[in-house]
Design an enzyme around this catalytic site. Sequence first.
Site, short mmCIF file in Angstrom:
data_model
loop_
_atom_site.label_atom_id
_atom_site.label_comp_id
_atom_site.label_asym_id
_atom_site.label_seq_id
_atom_site.Cartn_x
_atom_site.Cartn_y
_atom_site.Cartn_z
N HIS A 1 -4.14 1.67 -4.97
CA HIS A 1 -3.98 1.21 -6.55
C HIS A 1 -4.59 2.30 -7.33
CE1 HIS A 1 -2.95 -2.36 -4.15
NE2 HIS A 1 -4.03 -2.70 -3.81
N HIS B 1 1.01 -3.60 -4.42
CA HIS B 1 1.42 -4.54 -5.54
C HIS B 1 0.86 -4.41 -6.93
CE1 HIS B 1 -2.72 -5.98 -4.78
NE2 HIS B 1 -2.49 -6.69 -5.74
N GLU C 1 -14.37 -6.65 -8.20
CA GLU C 1 -14.01 -8.02 -7.49
C GLU C 1 -15.28 -8.63 -7.48
OE1 GLU C 1 -10.11 -8.13 -5.17
OE2 GLU C 1 -11.44 -6.33 -4.53
N ARG D 1 4.69 -15.64 16.48
CA ARG D 1 4.38 -15.98 17.64
C ARG D 1 4.57 -17.52 17.95
NH1 ARG D 1 0.36 -11.89 17.84
NH2 ARG D 1 1.16 -10.11 18.25
#
EC number: 1.1.1.49
Length: 549
Positions: free
Chosen positions: A303, A241, A279, A104
């Site tokens: 995942h 990923h 994490e 944008r």
Amino acid sequence: MRGRALIEQWPLLASAGVKRVTYGGIEITPAIRSVNLVTPAAQNLSNPLRDPEDKRLPRIAGPSGMVIFGVTGDLAYKKLLPAIYDLAHRGLLPAGFNLIGYGRRDWSKQDFEDYVEKAVKAGARTTFRRNVWRRLASGMHFVGGNFDEEGFDKLSDKLKELETNHGSAGANWAFYLSVPPDYFSDVCAQLKRSGLAEAPEGSWRRVVIEKPFGHDQESARELNNVVNAVFPEQSVFRIDHYLGKETVQNILALRFANQLFEPMWNAHYIDHVQITMAEDIGLGGRAGYYDGIGAARDVIQNHLIQLLALIAMEEPLSFGPRELQTEKVKILRATSAVQPLAMTTARGQYAAGWQGSEKVRGLREEEGFDPESTTETFAACTLEIASRRWKGVPFYLRTGKRLGRRVTEIALIFKEPPHHPFGEGTTTALGNNAVVIRIQPDEGVLMRFGSKVPGSTMEVRDVNMDFSYAESFTEESPEAYERLILDVLLDEPSLFPTNEEVELSWEILDPILDYWATHGRPEDYEAGTWGPASADRMLERSGRSWRRP
Ligand code: BG6
């Protein structure tokens, strides 16, 4: 054998009568003391010695370009743009590669270049080289606009102009939708209307989409319909990923390139499997995406269930995409949540606590989060697989933010031996044998087994045998996004989940999410710990416990 290792081995090879060796088209003799064969891909494009038949070298993408929608977002800044530079640095992008940012902002080409340069310097794995950068930057352009007709007409004009400059080979485009899924249908509709989704004769158009692929099975189906109405399934690349990580791909090598593990990879020998993705980071700054989504939708659906599929599936006929997907789909169809969910699942939300020496806030105090938020930041569940191989083996999956440390691993915990012949008290310090695949960090594989403690008594205790990528290989692993972006350009779909896999993963998770939605709020756990007490109880009921990675 890799170059450096080969040179170190010369005395051994010479004593076996070896006088010369050919590697990647280069003849090496003992007179050569040093040769850089470790990353020959880096010199490939103009390297006449590059052996095109050498399957160990990554392939170079053919003439193509990529349009990134949402290029000003976090993912593009932290992962996509650095990965594209890393590919350029390794010589794996085609000459004249075009990178088009769409967003944008009212940016000029120079503004966009400055932004990409900042992202590359902050996040790229390889060093910043002026000549690589200049080549890449010369193919960069920015198109400002919304997801409407005006913007896409501008984009279409820009791509046509570039195609004309490059000739017909320049008409190959990958469209990367790094935008929230609410926009997928607008972007797809505009790509169709503007004719951009349609490839002229002899060229291709591909679309890359990022998770979340819906928030349950039904919405995933709708999303797939929206995308497939514009792009045929073989042109759709869904990014998970984790599948781009070297250590995840190594699961297949470990299982199917060896004779050591597979005979024991079943319910006769394995007691249970633990898949952990922990994490230590919190969610400050990610409220827009995460509040209302939660840990299960964020990582278990994609995942962790993909890791389960790779750990549990049968040997594929080959490593072609169809064969891999067939086996993954089979295993996902056979997987379901163990009941009753009150006992076999757990969820939590981090409260204030200490992360190392830092005092950190709880989720409900994080910027942007609803102070009443019921979003879980920790999720655990027990899955089972209805197959001869896995009958009776629970698969425990857990993930969480603000846990003790960052680690992703898969642990296969073996059954106890049927009998200990060493007498009372000699094996009290002995746990179950385990094979632990460390996805990250300290990538490697660890085996835990019992060994006699030196001394005059027969005391047996756990010891570790440890394979480490860093110690065994000199090559640095490429980042997951490098591998996946290259695979999109090369039309290599093996590492991308299909719509069927995505829908089946939701089918596994939906009953758990529905149960949680009607059973109160997640339990608080202190930041820096290993999650809520209910997660420990989940395993204790069957006399098991989580590994402390
Ligand atoms: C993403 C999740 O898919 O994976 C994030 O949305 C998570 O919440 C991230 O932090 C972790 O990725 P990695 O590669 O650092 O383990």
